[in-house]
Design an enzyme around this catalytic site. Sequence first.
Site, PDB file in Angstrom:
ATOM      1  N   ASP A 194      -0.093   5.201   0.977  1.00 48.09           N
ATOM      2  CA  ASP A 194      -0.295   6.154   2.074  1.00 48.09           C
ATOM      3  C   ASP A 194      -0.384   5.434   3.418  1.00 48.09           C
ATOM      4  OD1 ASP A 194      -0.235   8.345   0.445  1.00 48.09           O
ATOM      5  OD2 ASP A 194      -2.401   8.490   0.223  1.00 48.09           O
ATOM      6  N   ASP A 206       0.872  -1.164   0.000  1.00 50.19           N
ATOM      7  CA  ASP A 206       0.000   0.000   0.000  1.00 50.19           C
ATOM      8  C   ASP A 206       0.922   1.230   0.000  1.00 50.19           C
ATOM      9  OD1 ASP A 206      -2.323   1.579   0.239  1.00 50.19           O
ATOM     10  OD2 ASP A 206      -2.151   1.596   2.416  1.00 50.19           O
ATOM     11  N   ASP A 243      -1.993  -0.698   5.655  1.00 48.04           N
ATOM     12  CA  ASP A 243      -2.653  -0.304   6.897  1.00 48.04           C
ATOM     13  C   ASP A 243      -4.164  -0.443   6.833  1.00 48.04           C
ATOM     14  OD1 ASP A 243      -2.952   1.948   5.085  1.00 48.04           O
ATOM     15  OD2 ASP A 243      -3.601   3.106   6.833  1.00 48.04           O
TER      16      ASP A 243
END
Length: 314
Positions: free
Chosen positions: A36, A34, A260
């Site tokens: 960000d 991922d 996240d």
Amino acid sequence: MLLQGQGQTMNANTSQKLEALVSDDGPVNVYIWDMDETLILLRSLLNGTYAESFNGSKDVKRGVEIGEMWEKHILKICDNCFFYEQVEDCNEPFIDSLKEYDDGKDLSRYDFKQDEFASPTDDLNKRKLAYRHRAVAERYEKGLARIVDSGTMSVLDELYEVTDGYTDRWLSSARAFLEQCSNVKEASVDGTDRSSQDIHILVTSGALIPSLVKCLLFRLDTFLRHENVYSSIDVGKLQCFKWIKERYNHPKFRFCAIGDGWEECAAAQTMQWPFVKIDLQPDSSYRFPGVTPKTVSYYFAAVYGNSDTDTNKE
């Protein structure tokens, strides 16, 4: 957005390279990242959640200011260098998705401002969008220093260092992870180049062009080639994961997702891949600095079993 046949096209383009990547030395680890709040921090700077997790020891306002500066530079470079004003409403899940429409025309003197590009609902405009994607890929591979002037580079370098300091080396630690297990070429005994075993792929919920620009500005382009950046905003992360599996459809390839969010976690579970969840909390070891190739090797081992590669991770 063109979806039909994308996975098959990508698989055909890469299948001939699989045997070159696979060696007798061990498995090939494919890290699916991922962006960000994983490889970089931006959203949590802009909304203050990163600073707030420190319970008063970080200046929230300063974090927001840093995030806004990044946002300004990202949008400016998107528009000025990567056709974003023209293609903002034409997001594709990866840069080669329209490659079949590209006739290979020499673009050195092509006037992108005067070609009457419109929404790619017909083959002609799909070809014009494919031209833009090819130009984007070429500019990306040249690197940021070939795109912006020296003054802008200095400003961006300073912003990177300021951000890295504010985030306790999150950016440089994430980049160090990539560097430790990157596709660095080594000389083989016969004098040819061969790549190391690890592959890094980005699957982000952001739009494709801004995501490529983020890779450049946050110094990730060394490790993430343009064809390894996916935008899941329209198709979902599970579909992107399936395309990646098709690209590297060989028993020696092992996959691990790192992020996240819940979407990449659910997609990894569906694919039966290990998933490492990144945590912003200051006392967590699942953040940067904290997560290392050795950490992730345990997740690979839990799903795929131990290998010499896992044992040798630093």
